[in-house]
Design a protein around this motif. Sequence first.
Motif, PDB file in Angstrom:
ATOM      1  N   THR A 123      13.201   6.787 -17.184  1.00  0.00           N
ATOM      2  CA  THR A 123      12.220   5.720 -17.370  1.00  0.00           C
ATOM      3  C   THR A 123      11.083   5.865 -16.374  1.00  0.00           C
ATOM      4  O   THR A 123      11.289   6.314 -15.239  1.00  0.00           O
ATOM      5  N   ASP A 124       9.887   5.523 -16.816  1.00  0.00           N
ATOM      6  CA  ASP A 124       8.744   5.478 -15.913  1.00  0.00           C
ATOM      7  C   ASP A 124       8.746   4.138 -15.188  1.00  0.00           C
ATOM      8  O   ASP A 124       9.019   3.098 -15.794  1.00  0.00           O
ATOM      9  N   VAL A 125       8.452   4.170 -13.916  1.00  0.00           N
ATOM     10  CA  VAL A 125       8.431   2.936 -13.128  1.00  0.00           C
ATOM     11  C   VAL A 125       7.038   2.749 -12.549  1.00  0.00           C
ATOM     12  O   VAL A 125       6.341   3.719 -12.233  1.00  0.00           O
ATOM     13  N   GLN A 126       6.642   1.514 -12.431  1.00  0.00           N
ATOM     14  CA  GLN A 126       5.354   1.201 -11.834  1.00  0.00           C
ATOM     15  C   GLN A 126       5.438  -0.132 -11.114  1.00  0.00           C
ATOM     16  O   GLN A 126       6.350  -0.936 -11.363  1.00  0.00           O
ATOM     17  N   LEU A 127       4.493  -0.346 -10.225  1.00  0.00           N
ATOM     18  CA  LEU A 127       4.461  -1.579  -9.447  1.00  0.00           C
ATOM     19  C   LEU A 127       3.728  -2.658 -10.233  1.00  0.00           C
ATOM     20  O   LEU A 127       2.585  -2.474 -10.638  1.00  0.00           O
ATOM     21  N   HIS A 128       4.402  -3.777 -10.458  1.00  0.00           N
ATOM     22  CA  HIS A 128       3.794  -4.918 -11.143  1.00  0.00           C
ATOM     23  C   HIS A 128       3.423  -5.975 -10.106  1.00  0.00           C
ATOM     24  O   HIS A 128       4.206  -6.274  -9.199  1.00  0.00           O
ATOM     25  N   SER A 129       2.243  -6.545 -10.255  1.00  0.00           N
ATOM     26  CA  SER A 129       1.754  -7.538  -9.291  1.00  0.00           C
ATOM     27  C   SER A 129       2.279  -8.925  -9.635  1.00  0.00           C
ATOM     28  O   SER A 129       1.514  -9.864  -9.864  1.00  0.00           O
ATOM     29  N   THR A 130       3.605  -9.039  -9.688  1.00  0.00           N
ATOM     30  CA  THR A 130       4.242 -10.312 -10.026  1.00  0.00           C
ATOM     31  C   THR A 130       4.950 -10.943  -8.839  1.00  0.00           C
ATOM     32  O   THR A 130       5.419 -12.079  -8.942  1.00  0.00           O
ATOM     33  N   GLY A 131       5.043 -10.201  -7.730  1.00  0.00           N
ATOM     34  CA  GLY A 131       5.764 -10.714  -6.580  1.00  0.00           C
ATOM     35  C   GLY A 131       7.269 -10.646  -6.718  1.00  0.00           C
ATOM     36  O   GLY A 131       7.998 -11.152  -5.862  1.00  0.00           O
ATOM     37  N   VAL A 132       7.757 -10.017  -7.778  1.00  0.00           N
ATOM     38  CA  VAL A 132       9.195  -9.929  -8.033  1.00  0.00           C
ATOM     39  C   VAL A 132       9.777  -8.753  -7.260  1.00  0.00           C
ATOM     40  O   VAL A 132       9.219  -7.652  -7.273  1.00  0.00           O
ATOM     41  N   GLY A 133      10.912  -8.969  -6.608  1.00  0.00           N
ATOM     42  CA  GLY A 133      11.497  -7.939  -5.764  1.00  0.00           C
ATOM     43  C   GLY A 133      12.505  -7.039  -6.436  1.00  0.00           C
ATOM     44  O   GLY A 133      12.987  -6.085  -5.821  1.00  0.00           O
ATOM     45  N   ASP A 134      12.867  -7.331  -7.686  1.00  0.00           N
ATOM     46  CA  ASP A 134      13.870  -6.518  -8.381  1.00  0.00           C
ATOM     47  C   ASP A 134      13.247  -5.650  -9.465  1.00  0.00           C
ATOM     48  O   ASP A 134      13.905  -5.316 -10.457  1.00  0.00           O
ATOM     49  N   TRP A 136       0.828  -1.212   0.000  1.00  0.00           N
ATOM     50  CA  TRP A 136       0.000   0.000   0.000  1.00  0.00           C
ATOM     51  C   TRP A 136       0.861   1.261   0.000  1.00  0.00           C
ATOM     52  O   TRP A 136       0.549   2.238  -0.692  1.00  0.00           O
ATOM     53  N   HIS A 137       1.961   1.246   0.758  1.00  0.00           N
ATOM     54  CA  HIS A 137       2.793   2.446   0.826  1.00  0.00           C
ATOM     55  C   HIS A 137       3.561   2.675  -0.472  1.00  0.00           C
ATOM     56  O   HIS A 137       3.868   3.816  -0.826  1.00  0.00           O
ATOM     57  N   ILE A 138       3.860   1.593  -1.193  1.00  0.00           N
ATOM     58  CA  ILE A 138       4.527   1.751  -2.489  1.00  0.00           C
ATOM     59  C   ILE A 138       3.591   2.468  -3.461  1.00  0.00           C
ATOM     60  O   ILE A 138       4.020   3.331  -4.242  1.00  0.00           O
ATOM     61  N   ARG A 139       2.316   2.122  -3.403  1.00  0.00           N
ATOM     62  CA  ARG A 139       1.349   2.799  -4.270  1.00  0.00           C
ATOM     63  C   ARG A 139       1.221   4.274  -3.899  1.00  0.00           C
ATOM     64  O   ARG A 139       1.035   5.127  -4.773  1.00  0.00           O
ATOM     65  N   LYS A 140       1.318   4.573  -2.600  1.00  0.00           N
ATOM     66  CA  LYS A 140       1.269   5.977  -2.178  1.00  0.00           C
ATOM     67  C   LYS A 140       2.504   6.741  -2.659  1.00  0.00           C
ATOM     68  O   LYS A 140       2.421   7.936  -2.982  1.00  0.00           O
ATOM     69  N   LEU A 141       3.642   6.053  -2.685  1.00  0.00           N
ATOM     70  CA  LEU A 141       4.891   6.691  -3.114  1.00  0.00           C
ATOM     71  C   LEU A 141       5.080   6.655  -4.629  1.00  0.00           C
ATOM     72  O   LEU A 141       6.071   7.199  -5.131  1.00  0.00           O
ATOM     73  N   GLN A 142       4.164   6.014  -5.327  1.00  0.00           N
ATOM     74  CA  GLN A 142       4.304   5.837  -6.776  1.00  0.00           C
ATOM     75  C   GLN A 142       4.584   7.150  -7.520  1.00  0.00           C
ATOM     76  O   GLN A 142       5.507   7.200  -8.349  1.00  0.00           O
ATOM     77  N   PRO A 143       3.857   8.242  -7.268  1.00  0.00           N
ATOM     78  CA  PRO A 143       4.145   9.485  -8.011  1.00  0.00           C
ATOM     79  C   PRO A 143       5.576   9.983  -7.791  1.00  0.00           C
ATOM     80  O   PRO A 143       6.237  10.427  -8.739  1.00  0.00           O
ATOM     81  N   ILE A 144       6.057   9.909  -6.548  1.00  0.00           N
ATOM     82  CA  ILE A 144       7.417  10.374  -6.260  1.00  0.00           C
ATOM     83  C   ILE A 144       8.441   9.477  -6.944  1.00  0.00           C
ATOM     84  O   ILE A 144       9.391   9.958  -7.583  1.00  0.00           O
ATOM     85  N   LEU A 145       8.258   8.169  -6.808  1.00  0.00           N
ATOM     86  CA  LEU A 145       9.210   7.232  -7.401  1.00  0.00           C
ATOM     87  C   LEU A 145       9.194   7.327  -8.919  1.00  0.00           C
ATOM     88  O   LEU A 145      10.244   7.220  -9.571  1.00  0.00           O
ATOM     89  N   ASN A 146       8.022   7.542  -9.483  1.00  0.00           N
ATOM     90  CA  ASN A 146       7.924   7.674 -10.933  1.00  0.00           C
ATOM     91  C   ASN A 146       8.639   8.940 -11.403  1.00  0.00           C
ATOM     92  O   ASN A 146       9.316   8.944 -12.443  1.00  0.00           O
ATOM     93  N   TRP A 147       8.506  10.017 -10.628  1.00  0.00           N
ATOM     94  CA  TRP A 147       9.195  11.264 -10.979  1.00  0.00           C
ATOM     95  C   TRP A 147      10.707  11.080 -10.918  1.00  0.00           C
ATOM     96  O   TRP A 147      11.432  11.508 -11.826  1.00  0.00           O
ATOM     97  N   VAL A 148      11.193  10.430  -9.868  1.00  0.00           N
ATOM     98  CA  VAL A 148      12.633  10.186  -9.748  1.00  0.00           C
ATOM     99  C   VAL A 148      13.117   9.309 -10.897  1.00  0.00           C
ATOM    100  O   VAL A 148      14.160   9.577 -11.513  1.00  0.00           O
ATOM    101  N   GLY A 149      12.366   8.259 -11.201  1.00  0.00           N
ATOM    102  CA  GLY A 149      12.762   7.378 -12.291  1.00  0.00           C
ATOM    103  C   GLY A 149      12.804   8.094 -13.623  1.00  0.00           C
ATOM    104  O   GLY A 149      13.724   7.885 -14.430  1.00  0.00           O
ATOM    105  N   ARG A 150      11.830   8.955 -13.850  1.00  0.00           N
ATOM    106  CA  ARG A 150      11.756   9.658 -15.134  1.00  0.00           C
ATOM    107  C   ARG A 150      12.827  10.741 -15.241  1.00  0.00           C
ATOM    108  O   ARG A 150      13.491  10.876 -16.273  1.00  0.00           O
ATOM    109  N   GLU A 151      13.019  11.523 -14.162  1.00  0.00           N
ATOM    110  CA  GLU A 151      13.935  12.659 -14.230  1.00  0.00           C
ATOM    111  C   GLU A 151      15.399  12.246 -14.129  1.00  0.00           C
ATOM    112  O   GLU A 151      16.266  12.851 -14.770  1.00  0.00           O
ATOM    113  N   LEU A 152      15.691  11.224 -13.333  1.00  0.00           N
ATOM    114  CA  LEU A 152      17.089  10.847 -13.108  1.00  0.00           C
ATOM    115  C   LEU A 152      17.536   9.654 -13.945  1.00  0.00           C
ATOM    116  O   LEU A 152      18.714   9.550 -14.295  1.00  0.00           O
ATOM    117  N   PHE A 153      16.611   8.743 -14.231  1.00  0.00           N
ATOM    118  CA  PHE A 153      16.994   7.519 -14.939  1.00  0.00           C
ATOM    119  C   PHE A 153      16.322   7.385 -16.297  1.00  0.00           C
ATOM    120  O   PHE A 153      16.547   6.407 -17.006  1.00  0.00           O
TER     121      PHE A 153
END
Length: 448
Positions: free
Chosen positions: A77-88, A58-75
């Motif tokens: 790429t857009d990042v999102q949470l995939h419901s695959t259970g994968v940790g990487d 739940w907290h990852i979804r709350k942080l999604q806008p911030i993490l997406n901004w960091v991913g887009r501006e610094l790296f």
Amino acid sequence: MTTDRPEPARPTQWNPLTRLAFRFCFLYFGLFCLLTPPVVFELTGPLGRQLGYDAQFWHIRKLQPILNWVGRELFGTDVQLHSTGVGDQAIFWVLLFCILVVAVAGTVVWSVLDRHRAHYRTLAGWYLLAIRILLAGQLLSFGFAKAIPTQMPEPSLTTLLTKYGDFTPMAVLWSQVGVSRPYEMLLGAAEITAAILLLIPRTALLGALLALIDTLQIVVLNMTFDVPEKISSTHLLLMSLLLLAPEARRLLRVLLLNRATGRSTAPYPFYTRRSRRIAAVLQVALGIWIAVAAVAGGWHAWRSGGPDRPKPALYGIWSVSQYTRDGQPVPPLTTDETRWKKVVFDYPDAITVERMDDTLVTVPADVDAASHRIRLIEGTPKYRPMTRSEHIRNPIGTLSFQQSAPDKAVLTGELDGHQVILTLDRIDPDSFPQRSAPFRWVQNRPNF
């Protein structure tokens, strides 16, 4: 008899590097444990099972806008949470970067504002206790997933037909461990043992040593077989080292120099005999709480996915001996991309088709034993095979089946717009060497 135990003798002041390292580790690993699923979530025990698997994100979804901004501006790429259970996933790497930046900045500010403090023994005692409990929780979760052998299940019927060259490195590892159920259970027992030792204060040092060995093996396997849990496993290894750091000199004297050593001076937040006993009982109780949830989850997975799980009608591997399309026999040519060579019924909601070129295609299906009907559905099956076939179009249609004998069956109906009749002959899964090769004490040559 006194009930108080004096705090062990200790230096009155830590050296500057020790204080700096503690500040960074406190912030970095503290944030990592709080923000990375499912480190803290394991402490919820059976309650977490009631909340559901997605609750830990739940907290990852709350942080999604911030993490997406960091991913887009610094790296870039857009990042999102995939419901695959994968940790990487990319979003977790961006989260790790943010944790590192905050920890470094926090360490600098903390060092400036608190530069005159001599030590952090009290805070370190509570901190190491929390790290020890969280590490034990992770090892209990991993351990019971292997002790009740569901993490690496026995190779499926589809896996038996898959060419070795089509396996990914991770699929090789999963199959290799899954072939030997006792081996997987022993791996789990080692992790559970480390967790139990960690949760008992008197054996915590031994538990940290065993946890170091366990997590080191996990890291090596994840790195060398490309298992997408490198972030979590590496940090569990570092947490094991963190627990051993206060005991480094004592371990060096005993293990390498073969010299006697004194009592532990590692920070611990409880000094009286009564408080230590209460703390020990609470730690063991928390371990039982976590273990109950892990056992319940493992048992549910075993019942639903283990060898005694509900199996579909026509369970097994079937060879297509005759294939008729629109009244015309279809010869078994390797160039025919539509004729079936084999069909596998392993799970109730999917079937796997082996085409004439040995390509395996897993198709979502509704196998109704009552009406003797198989409906092939578009989409992605819940059961994910170890090999990928996204580039191949799934066959669509509805088939009826009749089984005249345990090893004979006939499928009739419509498949991709054509009327088909398939004559099936059952292949005994135990005829594969992987399942039939016996254990032997005496062998004159390798059993390759």
